[in-house]
Design an enzyme around this catalytic site. Structure first.
Site, short mmCIF file in Angstrom:
data_model
loop_
_atom_site.label_atom_id
_atom_site.label_comp_id
_atom_site.label_asym_id
_atom_site.label_seq_id
_atom_site.Cartn_x
_atom_site.Cartn_y
_atom_site.Cartn_z
N HIS A 125 0.77 -1.25 0.00
CA HIS A 125 0.00 0.00 0.00
C HIS A 125 0.80 1.30 0.00
O HIS A 125 0.22 2.35 -0.25
CB HIS A 125 -0.97 0.00 1.19
CG HIS A 125 -1.91 -1.15 1.17
ND1 HIS A 125 -2.90 -1.27 0.22
CD2 HIS A 125 -1.99 -2.25 1.95
CE1 HIS A 125 -3.57 -2.40 0.43
NE2 HIS A 125 -3.03 -3.01 1.47
N HIS A 140 -3.44 -3.43 7.84
CA HIS A 140 -4.48 -3.75 6.86
C HIS A 140 -5.11 -2.46 6.35
O HIS A 140 -5.40 -1.57 7.13
CB HIS A 140 -5.55 -4.64 7.50
CG HIS A 140 -6.76 -4.85 6.66
ND1 HIS A 140 -6.77 -5.66 5.55
CD2 HIS A 140 -8.01 -4.33 6.76
CE1 HIS A 140 -7.98 -5.63 5.00
NE2 HIS A 140 -8.74 -4.83 5.72
#
Length: 149
Positions: free
Chosen positions: A37, A144
């Site tokens: 990410h 996450h």
């Protein structure tokens, strides 16, 4: 006497290293979050091929095409700081998610409908949105990517 000790200790050392090394090579949840990410410089994120290149480079098309992924184009410290911002409920019902107080530069990668593995083809879209991340550990860091709002 020294040679005898070496002959005994060397095989023990090899055994210990063989046991320890695989655990050192394992990717932690925080490291996986960064790989999947984070793209702090994000210089080429405006290119229509950005997602195709990054998804492959970051190993998210190795065994299948990951359907959706978001890259954040902010310093890692800024994204880690989200873990001390607004606490929100995660999509899975857990209480360890946090929403950024400001909108961040992101690139959304979505697998195109006609795309099939191994030729993963993604639509690249840039936004400025708030992010929601799940945090864990000590130090408390993102593990996450939950959503954007």
């Amino acid at each position: 006497m020294g040679l005898e000790k070496s002959l005994i200790l060397f095989p023990l050392l090899v055994l210990v290293l063989g046991w320890v090394q695989p655990s050192l090579a394992r990717e932690s949840p925080a490291m996986k979050f960064e790989r999947q990410h984070m793209d702090s410089d994000g210089a080429s994120s405006s290119s229509s091929t950005y997602c195709n290149q990054m998804m492959k480079r970051r190993e998210m098309t190795k065994e299948s095409c990951k359907p959706v992924n978001t890259f954040v184009h902010e310093p890692l410290a800024d994204v880690q700081a989200v873990c001390s911002q607004e606490n929100v409920t995660c999509k899975n019902g857990k209480q360890n998610c946090y929403k950024s107080t400001s909108a961040l530069h992101i690139t959304d990668c979505r697998l195109k409908d006609n795309s099939k593995y191994p030729n993963c083809d993604y639509k690249t879209s840039q936004y400025q949105k708030h992010i929601i991340v799940a945090c864990e550990g000590n130090p408390y860091v993102p593990v996450h990517f939950d959503a954007t709002v």
